[in-house]
Design an enzyme around this catalytic site. Structure first.
Site, mmCIF file in Angstrom:
data_model
loop_
_atom_site.group_PDB
_atom_site.id
_atom_site.type_symbol
_atom_site.label_atom_id
_atom_site.label_comp_id
_atom_site.label_asym_id
_atom_site.label_seq_id
_atom_site.Cartn_x
_atom_site.Cartn_y
_atom_site.Cartn_z
ATOM 1 N N ASP A 173 0.782 -1.203 -0.360
ATOM 2 C CA ASP A 173 0.278 -0.125 -0.289
ATOM 3 C C ASP A 173 1.845 1.157 0.161
ATOM 4 O O ASP A 173 1.670 1.497 1.398
ATOM 5 C CB ASP A 173 -1.169 0.298 0.984
ATOM 6 C CG ASP A 173 -2.090 1.056 1.221
ATOM 7 O OD1 ASP A 173 -1.967 2.170 0.541
ATOM 8 O OD2 ASP A 173 -3.058 0.562 1.471
ATOM 9 N N HIS A 204 -2.808 0.110 -2.176
ATOM 10 C CA HIS A 204 -4.121 0.544 -2.093
ATOM 11 C C HIS A 204 -5.847 0.353 -2.919
ATOM 12 O O HIS A 204 -4.815 0.613 -3.843
ATOM 13 C CB HIS A 204 -3.696 2.053 -1.716
ATOM 14 C CG HIS A 204 -4.996 2.604 -0.725
ATOM 15 N ND1 HIS A 204 -4.659 2.732 0.267
ATOM 16 C CD2 HIS A 204 -5.450 3.501 -1.086
ATOM 17 C CE1 HIS A 204 -5.614 3.440 0.347
ATOM 18 N NE2 HIS A 204 -5.957 4.156 -0.305
#
Length: 235
Positions: A173, A204
């Site tokens: 992420d 993400h």
């Protein structure tokens, strides 16, 4: 499937919009879908429609209403992504949680009153962070957060989590660095009410309904875990 409705603030002095999707028959429980920084856009509405098809009343409150009502942004458009970041910077998250709490109250009232109605929440990005805050600050029955940002900075509130929460953490992420992920595991792995799932190499936004960020395999796995979690804790 759904349409916009109005929710009264906790103070009762104002109202704000929310997308509402309801099942064909009686709702077995309610799920609050908490937006990303892109507002209550087609992807968030699609998630509400999905939960309605599974027998839940689904509500997605417009949390940016004090800044700009009706925000719907596309993360794959650079200018709209920047607009979303700007809104995030202005957004009062504490007030946002209070608006989520008002939505919980509205959902409970609609599906049978405070005494028996169960309500969960599921949030994405900013909404994943707000799902954690909601678990710590309200009496919501179950919470799920996807790629919540900055949860490592909220660990001081973990003692207040009284009902189950599940967090989906993509290990690559770009908004949640490895040290933040490590802090989440260190602070939450032994919490009786918290379940963490890692998704190796994912970034993400992997569970978005539409757009370039989606990873079908990982999204389907995470969503199946969320479905089972809500079935267990909401009915």
């Amino acid at each position: 499937m759904g349409s916009m409705t109005k929710i009264s603030t906790l103070s009762g002095g104002e109202t704000f919009g929310a997308y509402r999707a309801a099942p064909t028959g009686e709702a077995k429980a309610a799920i609050i879908v908490i937006q990303e920084i892109f507002g209550v856009n087609p992807g968030i509405r699609a998630k509400c429609d999905h939960w309605a098809s599974e027998g839940y009343l689904a509500l997605a409150p417009d949390l940016f209403w004090r800044l700009k009502p009706g925000v719907e942004l596309d993360p794959d458009v650079d200018t709209e992504f920047q607009t979303a970041l700007d809104l995030m910077g202005e957004f009062d998250q504490d007030q946002g949680v209070r608006d989520i709490e008002a939505t919980i109250h509205a959902a409970r009232e609609e599906i049978g009153g405070e005494s028996r109605a169960k309500v969960g929440c599921v949030g994405y990005c900013l909404g994943g962070r707000l799902a954690f805050m909601t678990a710590a600050r309200t009496d919501i029955d179950a919470s799920v957060g996807y790629y919540g940002v900055g949860i490592d900075g909220l660990l001081g509130e973990k003692h207040a989590i009284a009902h189950p929460i599940m967090l989906h953490i993509p290990t690559a992420d770009g908004f949640v660095p490895a040290e933040a992920q490590a802090a989440m595991h260190e602070g939450l792995d032994d919490h009786a009410k918290v379940t963490l799932h890692d998704y190796e190499g994912l970034d993400h936004g992997f569970a978005t309904e539409f757009g370039n960020r989606r990873n079908d395999e990982a999204a389907e796995l995470a969503d199946s875990r969320t479905t089972a979690f809500f079935a267990e804790h909401l009915g």
